[in-house]
Design a protein around this motif. Structure first.
Motif, mmCIF file in Angstrom:
data_model
loop_
_atom_site.group_PDB
_atom_site.id
_atom_site.type_symbol
_atom_site.label_atom_id
_atom_site.label_comp_id
_atom_site.label_asym_id
_atom_site.label_seq_id
_atom_site.Cartn_x
_atom_site.Cartn_y
_atom_site.Cartn_z
ATOM 1 N N VAL A 38 2.686 34.518 81.746
ATOM 2 C CA VAL A 38 1.736 34.449 80.633
ATOM 3 C C VAL A 38 1.907 35.718 79.814
ATOM 4 O O VAL A 38 1.710 36.824 80.318
ATOM 5 N N VAL A 39 2.301 35.542 78.547
ATOM 6 C CA VAL A 39 2.484 36.681 77.651
ATOM 7 C C VAL A 39 1.282 36.736 76.716
ATOM 8 O O VAL A 39 1.020 35.787 75.975
ATOM 9 N N MET A 40 0.555 37.840 76.751
ATOM 10 C CA MET A 40 -0.683 37.995 75.986
ATOM 11 C C MET A 40 -0.441 38.885 74.773
ATOM 12 O O MET A 40 -0.151 40.080 74.922
ATOM 13 N N ASP A 41 -0.543 38.298 73.589
ATOM 14 C CA ASP A 41 -0.504 39.089 72.354
ATOM 15 C C ASP A 41 -1.941 39.501 72.063
ATOM 16 O O ASP A 41 -2.745 38.703 71.592
ATOM 17 N N THR A 42 -2.296 40.728 72.363
ATOM 18 C CA THR A 42 -3.689 41.162 72.327
ATOM 19 C C THR A 42 -4.200 41.300 70.891
ATOM 20 O O THR A 42 -3.444 41.173 69.930
ATOM 21 N N LYS A 43 -5.481 41.595 70.770
ATOM 22 C CA LYS A 43 -6.111 41.685 69.450
ATOM 23 C C LYS A 43 -5.590 42.865 68.646
ATOM 24 O O LYS A 43 -5.679 42.885 67.418
ATOM 25 N N GLY A 44 -5.026 43.864 69.315
ATOM 26 C CA GLY A 44 -4.552 45.050 68.625
ATOM 27 C C GLY A 44 -5.671 46.063 68.437
ATOM 28 O O GLY A 44 -6.859 45.747 68.536
ATOM 29 N N GLY A 45 -5.283 47.295 68.183
ATOM 30 C CA GLY A 45 -6.263 48.352 67.975
ATOM 31 C C GLY A 45 -6.981 48.788 69.235
ATOM 32 O O GLY A 45 -8.066 49.386 69.159
ATOM 33 N N GLU A 46 -6.386 48.533 70.405
ATOM 34 C CA GLU A 46 -7.044 48.891 71.663
ATOM 35 C C GLU A 46 -7.180 50.401 71.818
ATOM 36 O O GLU A 46 -6.228 51.145 71.551
ATOM 37 N N ASP A 47 -8.350 50.826 72.260
ATOM 38 C CA ASP A 47 -8.555 52.250 72.510
ATOM 39 C C ASP A 47 -8.100 52.605 73.918
ATOM 40 O O ASP A 47 -7.558 51.772 74.645
#
Length: 210
Positions: free
Chosen positions: A80-89
């Motif tokens: 499972v490849v997760m393209d995250t929401k971005g901007g993670e702190d």
């Protein structure tokens, strides 16, 4: 099931490109699902579903809301490849690392990112986390030394890096516009080279998670 999260605090670093292209490579090794968790942009989703009838991906794709709505999310998939929401702190990246088989953090060698990236990844360093790797993307060709310079900076800070990087190529944006895999872009010799770059990255990923 191996969960591979692709995340970055900074935008425009090849996060969705990495998630999409890595999923296409892994699909040749086992049943693969790409999950687009960026509910605002949905870059991966629009890229993969843009061209009707195109059969060049080899993997399935879901939006994150549909993925977590299932009683058994990811069941039946090897990857499972997760393209995250971005901007993670810092804390979000640390949580992703804890809950993933491997956290992949793409970054461009733009000359100003190294210090900020080191600071963002500091909790992982201090916590002894090892299941993450920084991936240098959009690396310019010689004689430009930005890629090597940033690699040395991150290496000196003990940040784990992929051995291979991804070169700069307009073939990536062409592929996204056309809704096809970068390997299928016609008339651009760099398309195959970028595909080969990600082939080497996928081998490193497999060596880490297996």
């Amino acid at each position: 099931m191996k969960v591979l999260s692709v995340a970055s605090k900074k935008g425009g670093v090849g996060k969705s490109t990495t998630a999409v292209t890595l999923a296409a490579h892994l699909a040749g090794r086992g049943r693969t699902l790409l999950v687009d968790a960026d509910e605002q942009l949905r870059s991966a989703w629009y890229w993969v579903t843009k061209k009707e009838g195109y059969a060049g991906w080899g993997f399935d794709v879901q939006l994150y809301a549909d993925f977590i709505a299932r009683a058994d999310p990811g069941q039946g998939y090897e990857f499972v490849v997760m393209d995250t929401k971005g901007g993670e702190d810092r804390d979000e990246l640390a949580a992703l690392a804890r809950n993933s088989s491997l956290l992949i953090v793409p970054t461009k060698p733009d000359g100003v990112s190294a210090d900020g990236l080191v600071a963002t990844l500091q909790p992982l360093l201090e916590g002894g986390t090892t299941n993450y790797r920084v991936l240098l993307t959009d690396v310019p060709p010689a004689p430009n030394s930005d890629g090597m310079d940033m690699r040395l900076e991150l290496d000196n800070a003990d940040i784990p890096l992929f051995h291979h990087s991804v070169r700069h190529a307009v073939a990536v944006s062409k592929a996204a516009r056309e809704g096809i895999c970068v390997r299928d872009v016609k008339g651009d010799r760099y398309a195959k080279l970028v595909w080969m770059d990600y082939e080497l990255i996928s081998r490193e990923v497999l060596n880490h998670v297996r």
